[in-house]
Write a protein that holds these residues in place. Structure first.
Motif, PDB file in Angstrom:
ATOM      1  N   MET A  80      -4.111   6.008  -0.319  1.00 36.83           N
ATOM      2  CA  MET A  80      -5.505   5.617  -0.143  1.00 36.83           C
ATOM      3  C   MET A  80      -6.447   6.725  -0.565  1.00 36.83           C
ATOM      4  O   MET A  80      -6.119   7.905  -0.450  1.00 36.83           O
ATOM      5  CB  MET A  80      -5.770   5.306   1.328  1.00 36.83           C
ATOM      6  CG  MET A  80      -4.926   4.176   1.881  1.00 36.83           C
ATOM      7  SD  MET A  80      -5.072   4.027   3.673  1.00 36.83           S
ATOM      8  CE  MET A  80      -3.993   5.371   4.189  1.00 36.83           C
ATOM      9  N   CYS A  90      -1.177   0.826  -5.021  1.00 41.36           N
ATOM     10  CA  CYS A  90      -0.305  -0.288  -4.697  1.00 41.36           C
ATOM     11  C   CYS A  90       0.924  -0.306  -5.613  1.00 41.36           C
ATOM     12  O   CYS A  90       0.838   0.101  -6.775  1.00 41.36           O
ATOM     13  CB  CYS A  90      -1.060  -1.608  -4.855  1.00 41.36           C
ATOM     14  SG  CYS A  90      -2.607  -1.696  -3.919  1.00 41.36           S
ATOM     15  N   MET A 142      -6.150  -1.534   3.119  1.00 44.26           N
ATOM     16  CA  MET A 142      -6.663  -0.321   3.758  1.00 44.26           C
ATOM     17  C   MET A 142      -8.117  -0.532   4.110  1.00 44.26           C
ATOM     18  O   MET A 142      -8.790  -1.386   3.560  1.00 44.26           O
ATOM     19  CB  MET A 142      -6.471   0.899   2.865  1.00 44.26           C
ATOM     20  CG  MET A 142      -6.980   0.838   1.440  1.00 44.26           C
ATOM     21  SD  MET A 142      -8.691   1.342   1.135  1.00 44.26           S
ATOM     22  CE  MET A 142      -8.729   3.005   1.671  1.00 44.26           C
ATOM     23  N   ALA A 161      -7.033   1.892  -3.276  1.00 50.66           N
ATOM     24  CA  ALA A 161      -5.696   1.615  -2.746  1.00 50.66           C
ATOM     25  C   ALA A 161      -4.686   1.805  -3.869  1.00 50.66           C
ATOM     26  O   ALA A 161      -4.845   1.260  -4.959  1.00 50.66           O
ATOM     27  CB  ALA A 161      -5.618   0.173  -2.220  1.00 50.66           C
ATOM     28  N   LEU A 179       0.826  -1.195   0.000  1.00 50.31           N
ATOM     29  CA  LEU A 179       0.000   0.000   0.000  1.00 50.31           C
ATOM     30  C   LEU A 179       0.867   1.256   0.000  1.00 50.31           C
ATOM     31  O   LEU A 179       1.751   1.411   0.831  1.00 50.31           O
ATOM     32  CB  LEU A 179      -0.908  -0.015   1.243  1.00 50.31           C
ATOM     33  CG  LEU A 179      -1.935   1.094   1.346  1.00 50.31           C
ATOM     34  CD1 LEU A 179      -2.970   0.969   0.233  1.00 50.31           C
ATOM     35  CD2 LEU A 179      -2.621   1.031   2.709  1.00 50.31           C
TER      36      LEU A 179
END
Length: 134
Positions: free
Chosen positions: A83, A132, A109, A130, A80
């Motif tokens: 967000m 990533c 998350m 998210a 992650l």
């Protein structure tokens, strides 16, 4: 962050664009409004492109639930990096209450949203994003 507005202004969206190059933030007044001034302050941290960068999204189906929660997990081998979250519908009476990394569950998350004290009679959705990368 919302400056001013007391409990009558809530965070509605913190959206990351599909190209991962911008963020937009929206707050809304509740059904009876707010007579004073308020503003939204947003900060984004930018970096060089990371390996395997992608945006993973998930959505809770539309319903009239008073509280919604959603977890978004990065694909295996990715972590992650950022967000976002958004409410669709809610008439200013549903607001984001939590956007956080859920480190005890690996690269994921958690986002939650709740209707205000008066509730909302219609349906609304909650989405999580998210960012990533490897």
């Amino acid at each position: 962050m919302i400056v001013g507005g007391k409990a009558q202004v809530g965070l509605d969206d913190l959206r990351i664009t599909a190209d991962l190059k911008a963020v937009s933030v929206t707050a809304v007044e509740d059904e009876d409004g707010f007579g004073g001034g308020w503003r939204v302050v947003a900060r984004a941290v930018c970096t060089a492109t990371l390996s395997g960068l992608e945006l993973v999204t998930a959505t809770v189906p539309a319903s009239s639930s008073t509280m919604k929660a959603l977890g978004v997990r990065c694909p295996e081998g990715k972590h992650l990096q950022g967000m976002g979250a958004a409410i669709t519908g809610g008439g200013g009476q549903a607001r984001l209450t939590t956007i956080m990394a859920a480190t005890d569950q690996g690269p994921a998350m958690l986002v939650t949203a709740t209707e205000d004290g008066n509730g909302y009679g219609g349906s609304w959705t909650l989405a999580g994003q998210a960012v990533c990368a490897k």
